[in-house]
Design a protein around this motif. Structure first.
Motif, PDB file in Angstrom:
ATOM      1  N   THR A  46       0.778  -1.245   0.007  1.00 59.82           N
ATOM      2  CA  THR A  46      -0.203   0.029  -0.166  1.00 59.82           C
ATOM      3  C   THR A  46       0.726   1.042  -0.040  1.00 59.82           C
ATOM      4  O   THR A  46       0.471   2.209  -0.539  1.00 59.82           O
ATOM      5  N   TYR A  50       0.293   4.391  -2.946  1.00 59.62           N
ATOM      6  CA  TYR A  50       0.130   5.370  -2.955  1.00 59.62           C
ATOM      7  C   TYR A  50       1.154   6.348  -3.084  1.00 59.62           C
ATOM      8  O   TYR A  50       0.966   7.664  -3.566  1.00 59.62           O
ATOM      9  N   VAL A 191      -6.494   2.089   0.335  1.00 58.15           N
ATOM     10  CA  VAL A 191      -5.432   1.893   0.898  1.00 58.15           C
ATOM     11  C   VAL A 191      -5.617   1.939   2.382  1.00 58.15           C
ATOM     12  O   VAL A 191      -5.151   1.058   3.082  1.00 58.15           O
ATOM     13  N   VAL A 252       0.232  -4.909  -6.899  1.00 51.03           N
ATOM     14  CA  VAL A 252      -1.082  -4.739  -6.027  1.00 51.03           C
ATOM     15  C   VAL A 252      -2.134  -5.982  -6.433  1.00 51.03           C
ATOM     16  O   VAL A 252      -2.454  -6.677  -5.237  1.00 51.03           O
ATOM     17  N   LEU A 256      -1.392  -8.052  -2.814  1.00 51.53           N
ATOM     18  CA  LEU A 256      -2.070  -7.252  -1.676  1.00 51.53           C
ATOM     19  C   LEU A 256      -3.270  -8.233  -0.959  1.00 51.53           C
ATOM     20  O   LEU A 256      -4.333  -8.289  -1.606  1.00 51.53           O
TER      21      LEU A 256
END
Length: 526
Positions: A46, A50, A191, A252, A256
């Protein structure tokens, strides 16, 4: 349906939700990953995600001085409390001009057009944020975030493609930025919701303060990449960050884990419990161990607004982000147009110098989170930083011209106080309110609450750069006056919450004092 069938259905769902990259790692290691390992993966992935969002967002501010290399003499006018410039217009242009600009931004209204581009992006970002929060609480966050990152990369690249395709139509750049803003809005609610799913309230301010460094790291990375690419053509300043965010979007998708349930990780209840505040009931854990959590109803938009504290923090962030994003989009331009000890710096140098504002912001965000944890007082910490940002802004405007060293020091201090509360509200505060006791343990509000707070803040983020595009053509001092007033209003909006926190601290101290005197029963009010 029997409990066994429900268990099997949930197990199958977990199996399908587990990222392919996690599966691959577990096959190689021949064992399941631990809860702590999953937490580490969440923080790293995350953080990178970002960071890329902000890196692509920062490029426009770096390229502004190339698209619009000239500014009118009126932009050098000052209010009474400002110094007078001694450098001539000719010497200033010769020191920082790079090319002849890019139509339609190189005309007399170039700054205003660039401001329109900013507000188009941020306006759609703010609108999209409200919808993204609702979608994030209802869809698979991993897929949602991947689509947002790849889409952001595509439209960031399309903006840069205007360089190679020799496009000079304003509406092309406007529309591309508007769609890019919609894709960018998928990032923050996603996120924060994922991190909130894995980390409880204990030390959340410090953890998220450190984790939120991705905002400044992204700004710094984006500035350095965009500045370095200018020599090859401004299109590359967009193309390179676009390729990076698309690549991380794939990461991701592969790695993730959006929640402990999605990967079958064993929950660590000590990490998920929230501490009891004075005068409050114990807050429900972020993720309840009850199987009914899987069937929780996502919190509605209006219902989320009614959560205590959401409205004042959202309005506070409106003005906090107005200040922060004005610096994000206009600081490199401002530096290149400001004489510092008799010198005007190039667009590339100004872009590199502007990263120091974000360096100060990293430290400010971490310290704001740590202080709010130690005091257990988010509003006090946020308001204090906003009030201290006012003299910092004043000093930077009045004395930033003295020397490069003074400019850097004041820029660091300004970034420290401006980004501190911005980071705190968008992370720890949003996560706290998304798991407020009034939700009675419902964990499906994180993305919605985060989107409401950051979406409202993003409206301010859109208005600040837009107003700056017009006001700076008259006076940069007027811009700084606007920023100082915004910081003051942001602090005042938290007054009620600050007073409540102070009252809670006083009551807690009174209870402790009465207990030490041996009369705990008499001091407790029913």
């Amino acid at each position: 349906m029997s409990s066994v069938e429900e268990s099997m259905t949930e197990s199958e769902r977990n199996y399908e939700d587990k990222p392919y990259g996690i599966w691959f790692v577990e096959v190689i290691k021949r064992k399941s990953l631990s809860y702590k390992t999953h937490q580490s993966i969440v923080l790293i992935v995350t953080f990178l995600a970002y960071t890329c969002y902000h890196a692509t967002r920062k490029t426009t501010s770096i390229v502004k001085s190339v698209l619009d290399p000239e500014s009118s003499e009126t932009s050098l006018q000052f209010l009474p409390w400002e110094r007078m410039s001694t450098g001539s217009i000719a010497s200033r242009l010769s020191s920082w001009i790079l090319g002849s600009g890019w139509a339609p931004f190189n005309g007399s209204n170039g700054s205003a057009l660039l401001g329109d581009i900013d507000v188009a992006f941020l306006g759609m970002y703010a609108i999209g944020m409200y919808f993204s929060g609702q979608l994030g609480d209802r869809l698979n966050l991993r897929i949602f975030l991947t689509v947002g990152m790849v889409g952001t990369g595509v439209f960031t690249a399309l903006f840069g493609a205007g360089y190679w395709l020799n496009i000079h139509t304003f509406y092309y750049f406007l529309i591309v930025q508007m769609i890019a803003g919609l894709f960018q809005s998928t990032g923050w609610p996603s996120v924060v919701a994922v991190v909130g799913n894995w980390f409880g309230k204990s030390k959340r301010g410090l953890i998220m303060g450190i984790w939120n460094a991705h905002t400044s790291v992204g700004n710094i990375t984006g500035s350095l990449i965009a500045s370095a690419m200018l020599q090859y053509g401004w299109g590359w300043s967009f193309a390179v960050p676009a390729m990076i965010i698309a690549f991380i979007g794939v990461v991701v998708f592969l790695f993730l884990p959006v929640s402990p349930e999605a990967v079958g990780a064993d929950k660590q209840e000590d990490d998920l419990q929230s501490p009891k505040k004075a005068g409050e009931a114990v807050t429900e854990p972020l993720l309840s161990s009850d199987k009914a959590v899987v069937h929780e109803r996502a919190v509605g938009f209006i219902e989320a607004w009614k959560i205590p504290g959401v409205a004042p923090f959202a309005l506070c962030l409106f003005f906090a982000k107005l200040v922060a994003y004005t610096f994000l989009y206009w600081l490199p331009f401002y530096i290149s147009h400001t004489e510092i000890n008799g010198t005007y710096y190039s667009s590339e140098t100004a872009g590199n110098l502007s990263t120091l504002f974000d360096v100060g912001g990293v430290v400010g965000g971490i310290l704001a989170g740590h202080i709010s944890d130690r005091l257990d007082a988010r509003a006090i910490a946020a308001a204090s930083f906003m009030y201290l940002a006012i003299p910092a802004l004043f000093l930077y405007r009045c004395y930033g011209y003295v020397s490069l060293t003074v400019n850097i020091m004041l820029m660091l201090i300004t970034g420290f106080f401006v980004n501190g509360p911005y980071a705190l509200i968008t992370t720890a505060v949003s996560a706290d309110l998304g798991t407020h006791s009034s939700l009675k343990g419902n964990s499906r509000a994180l993305a919605t609450v985060t989107a409401i707070i950051d979406g409202t803040g993003s409206v301010g983020a859109a208005i600040g750069p837009l107003l700056t595009g017009y006001i700076s053509a008259v006076s940069w001092s007027a811009v700084f006056t606007m920023l100082m007033l915004s910081a003051l209003i942001a602090g005042l909006l938290l007054t009620k919450l600050v007073m409540a926190e102070v009252a809670a601290k006083m009551e807690k101290a009174r209870l402790r004092r009465d207990t030490s005197l041996g009369s705990p029963v008499e001091s407790i009010e029913v």
